[in-house]
Design a protein around this motif. Structure first.
Motif, PDB file in Angstrom:
ATOM      1  N   GLY A 114      18.995  33.523  35.814  1.00 28.54           N
ATOM      2  CA  GLY A 114      17.957  34.534  35.863  1.00 28.54           C
ATOM      3  C   GLY A 114      18.445  35.777  35.150  1.00 28.54           C
ATOM      4  O   GLY A 114      18.861  35.733  33.995  1.00 28.54           O
ATOM      5  N   THR A 115      18.454  36.903  35.859  1.00 30.49           N
ATOM      6  CA  THR A 115      18.959  38.146  35.270  1.00 30.49           C
ATOM      7  C   THR A 115      20.398  38.423  35.676  1.00 30.49           C
ATOM      8  O   THR A 115      20.965  39.437  35.263  1.00 30.49           O
ATOM      9  N   GLN A 116      21.006  37.530  36.467  1.00 28.87           N
ATOM     10  CA  GLN A 116      22.369  37.746  36.956  1.00 28.87           C
ATOM     11  C   GLN A 116      23.386  37.063  36.044  1.00 28.87           C
ATOM     12  O   GLN A 116      23.227  35.878  35.707  1.00 28.87           O
ATOM     13  N   LEU A 117      24.413  37.807  35.680  1.00 26.81           N
ATOM     14  CA  LEU A 117      25.487  37.240  34.873  1.00 26.81           C
ATOM     15  C   LEU A 117      26.607  36.832  35.821  1.00 26.81           C
ATOM     16  O   LEU A 117      27.280  37.674  36.417  1.00 26.81           O
ATOM     17  N   MET A 118      26.796  35.523  35.982  1.00 25.72           N
ATOM     18  CA  MET A 118      27.779  34.988  36.916  1.00 25.72           C
ATOM     19  C   MET A 118      29.023  34.536  36.160  1.00 25.72           C
ATOM     20  O   MET A 118      28.929  33.828  35.154  1.00 25.72           O
ATOM     21  N   MET A 119      30.194  34.944  36.666  1.00 23.39           N
ATOM     22  CA  MET A 119      31.473  34.516  36.114  1.00 23.39           C
ATOM     23  C   MET A 119      32.187  33.630  37.137  1.00 23.39           C
ATOM     24  O   MET A 119      32.301  34.009  38.306  1.00 23.39           O
ATOM     25  N   PHE A 120      32.677  32.489  36.701  1.00 23.56           N
ATOM     26  CA  PHE A 120      33.376  31.571  37.597  1.00 23.56           C
ATOM     27  C   PHE A 120      34.836  31.445  37.162  1.00 23.56           C
ATOM     28  O   PHE A 120      35.126  31.211  35.984  1.00 23.56           O
ATOM     29  N   LEU A 121      35.727  31.590  38.139  1.00 20.45           N
ATOM     30  CA  LEU A 121      37.173  31.550  37.879  1.00 20.45           C
ATOM     31  C   LEU A 121      37.787  30.348  38.574  1.00 20.45           C
ATOM     32  O   LEU A 121      37.611  30.154  39.780  1.00 20.45           O
ATOM     33  N   LYS A 122      38.537  29.577  37.807  1.00 22.10           N
ATOM     34  CA  LYS A 122      39.164  28.373  38.342  1.00 22.10           C
ATOM     35  C   LYS A 122      40.656  28.535  38.568  1.00 22.10           C
ATOM     36  O   LYS A 122      41.245  27.821  39.371  1.00 22.10           O
ATOM     37  N   ASP A 123      41.268  29.495  37.890  1.00 26.28           N
ATOM     38  CA  ASP A 123      42.720  29.674  37.980  1.00 26.28           C
ATOM     39  C   ASP A 123      43.074  30.608  39.141  1.00 26.28           C
ATOM     40  O   ASP A 123      42.569  31.730  39.226  1.00 26.28           O
ATOM     41  N   TYR A 124      43.954  30.156  40.014  1.00 24.32           N
ATOM     42  CA  TYR A 124      44.335  30.938  41.199  1.00 24.32           C
ATOM     43  C   TYR A 124      44.899  32.304  40.814  1.00 24.32           C
ATOM     44  O   TYR A 124      44.547  33.327  41.426  1.00 24.32           O
ATOM     45  N   LYS A 125      45.759  32.345  39.824  1.00 22.00           N
ATOM     46  CA  LYS A 125      46.390  33.611  39.436  1.00 22.00           C
ATOM     47  C   LYS A 125      45.356  34.606  38.916  1.00 22.00           C
ATOM     48  O   LYS A 125      45.463  35.810  39.160  1.00 22.00           O
ATOM     49  N   LEU A 126      44.363  34.097  38.212  1.00 24.40           N
ATOM     50  CA  LEU A 126      43.306  34.961  37.689  1.00 24.40           C
ATOM     51  C   LEU A 126      42.452  35.513  38.837  1.00 24.40           C
ATOM     52  O   LEU A 126      42.067  36.686  38.833  1.00 24.40           O
TER      53      LEU A 126
END
Length: 543
Positions: free
Chosen positions: A116-128
């Motif tokens: 929609g209008t939301q920019l979602m960021m997904f992180l897979k790396d634990y350190k990040l």
């Protein structure tokens, strides 16, 4: 020149556009008219050329604006950009978690998905994730209606921001430390509820059935004890209504996500229709019922408050309000206390109930693990002695089982979302202000960089070479990370340890004869990976 000849010529060629006779003397008018006609033709060509140029220019501007609108800004992580207003809409039958996993496979440890209008960021790396959640840039929660439930500002501790969050977090941590976390009164309350759970299981021992409803009652009563010094029987009408309210609220409030991700719909739809779409009236009605429950408790506590002997969280908050009434930075209010109670019940009950349910599933599916745990419990707690936190260091395998269950079930599969407070950098990418950041907890808990054979249920991974329990420094985040790590972690761990020990001190668990345990998670929800419905047979153990 013969005038009649010229006049006749004009009459025969009038349709060709020549001027009348009076304007034509000695043929001079023909040349003049030719020049005028030529000039008019040139002007017409110039106009056509100008018109075409303007049209081309307008088309180029339109193309540029469309390109700017559809184009993903430079510097952002890779991922799915989609269309304005609606974002990227996948046409697939896969669950949301499965889609996120697929995108991680395609794009790596960091990707974006415009929903929609939301920019979602997904992180897979634990350190990040650890880096992001430890920075003030990402300390805020998104300004979602899902978190606010029609409040101008989110209250409580789980979804609030700024000074309100800071004050509530500090207060809650202090109260959890003072009221529980190993204190005899809190341990006694958990033991008392554990005995009730054992009695309920004993009534149906040897008969296939689901995890008893008493588990919900047990966990809720622990929270009621801490918050309001109250305990309820399973048959209590108020408790049954409260449980029903919680179940209904979890189901209906999911519709608020429409307002969070597609807010423009509110501007183009009739008000009554949009409210129906997001189930506004149903959600508000349930919320108002919770408020009435909590308001009644607060009023009762105000009438019986002893400043020298605070009994529970409500008493302590009321005293905090009085103590800080002249403090300009205070955020204490009865309204905020209501939502703090709301957080305690929802965050504290759903997670513990579902984690214990998963634990039953894995023990039933792995009898060899169950036998080793039984042996340890019998050695440390002979003759049916009730467990306390004092025995915890001598029960490393039981601790290992509980933590391995939390890893493999990854109950809160995306944690609670964080939001970028300003334009910033993370992992070499630009993260714009307002972007929502989520940790893909399931991927991290199954990441080969941190776990050997991660798909196996192996409690031994939590034991060192001397057989002592330890928590790995990386790759494990069932309670979140950083500055907003779950304030109730210690309480949840205490409950899980005491309830697990008490139940499996007295019972073994197995699937019904001829059946197996379904360990596939139910991925129909967004916030939880619940266990599929399973029947079990509890069998009383000889002490």
């Amino acid at each position: 020149m013969n005038i009649r000849h010229v006049s006749k010529g004009w009459r025969t060629e009038r349709g060709a556009g020549r001027p009348p006779l009076g304007f034509c003397v000695n043929g001079a008018c023909g040349a003049r008219w030719t020049r005028l006609l030529l000039m008019r033709t040139q002007d017409n060509h110039r106009w056509q050329a100008t018109k075409m140029l303007v049209e081309l220019l307008l088309f180029a501007v339109l193309v540029f604006l469309l390109w700017k609108t559809f184009r993903k800004p430079p510097g952002l992580p890779p991922g799915r950009w989609g269309l304005p207003l609606v974002g990227y809409i996948p046409w697939t039958s896969k669950s949301f978690e499965e889609q996120v996993m697929d995108l991680h496979e395609q794009y790596g440890d960091v990707f974006l998905w415009r929903m929609g209008t939301q920019l979602m960021m997904f992180l897979k790396d634990y350190k990040l994730v650890k880096e992001a959640y430890s920075r003030f840039d990402f300390i805020d929660r998104p300004n979602w209606e899902t978190f606010k439930t029609f409040e101008e500002t989110p209250h409580g501790v789980a979804t609030s921001n700024g000074l309100l969050w800071h004050n509530n977090r500090r207060f809650t941590l202090r109260q959890l430390r003072d009221l529980g976390m190993g204190k005899s009164s809190m341990v006694g309350a958990v033991q008392h509820q554990g005995l009730k759970l054992r009695e309920t299981i004993a009534e149906k021992a040897g008969t296939p059935g689901m995890i008893p409803h008493q588990l919900h009652v047990t966990v809720l009563n622990v929270i009621w004890h801490m918050v309001a010094s109250r305990q309820f029987d399973a048959e209590d009408k108020m408790l049954q209504e409260f449980l029903k309210l919680m179940e209904d609220f979890v189901l209906i409030s999911n519709r608020l996500a429409i307002k969070d991700f597609l807010p423009w719909l509110e501007n183009i739809m009739p008000d009554f229709l949009f409210k129906r779409l997001i189930k506004y009236h149903g959600t508000k009605d349930l919320k108002d019922k919770f408020i009435r429950y909590f308001t009644d408790e607060i009023e009762e506590h105000k009438a019986t408050l002893d400043p020298d002997n605070p009994r529970d969280l409500i008493d302590s908050y009321l005293l905090e309000m009085e103590d800080k009434k002249d403090d300009p930075e205070t955020t204490c209010s009865e309204w905020d206390l209501i939502f703090l109670m709301f957080d305690m019940f929802f965050a504290g009950s759903e997670t513990t109930v579902n984690t214990f349910t998963w634990l039953c599933c894995y023990l039933a599916a792995h009898p060899q693990v169950q036998r080793k745990m039984h042996t340890e419990i019998d050695e440390v707690l002979p003759n049916g002695a009730l467990p306390t936190l004092a025995e915890k260091p001598r029960m490393p395998y039981t601790e290992a089982v509980i933590n391995e269950v939390m890893r493999v079930c990854s109950l809160v599969n995306f944690g609670l979302q964080h939001m970028a407070a300003s334009d910033t950098q993370l992992g070499g990418y630009t993260i714009p202000k307002g972007a929502v950041v989520s940790a893909t907890v399931t991927s991290i808990h199954y990441d080969c960089r941190y776990w050997d054979r991660p798909k196996e249920f192996k409690p031994e991974r939590w034991l060192d070479k001397n057989g002592k329990f330890f928590i790995p420094k990386e790759g494990f985040l069932p309670f979140g990370l950083g500055k907003r790590v779950c304030v109730g972690e210690s309480l949840a761990r205490m409950e899980l340890f005491i309830l697990t020990t008490m139940v499996f001190q007295s019972f073994s668990i197995a699937p019904p004869p001829g059946k197996s345990v379904n360990l596939t998670p139910d991925l129909s929800g967004f916030f939880f990976r619940k266990a599929m419905p399973n029947e079990f047979v509890f069998t009383a153990r000889e002490q």
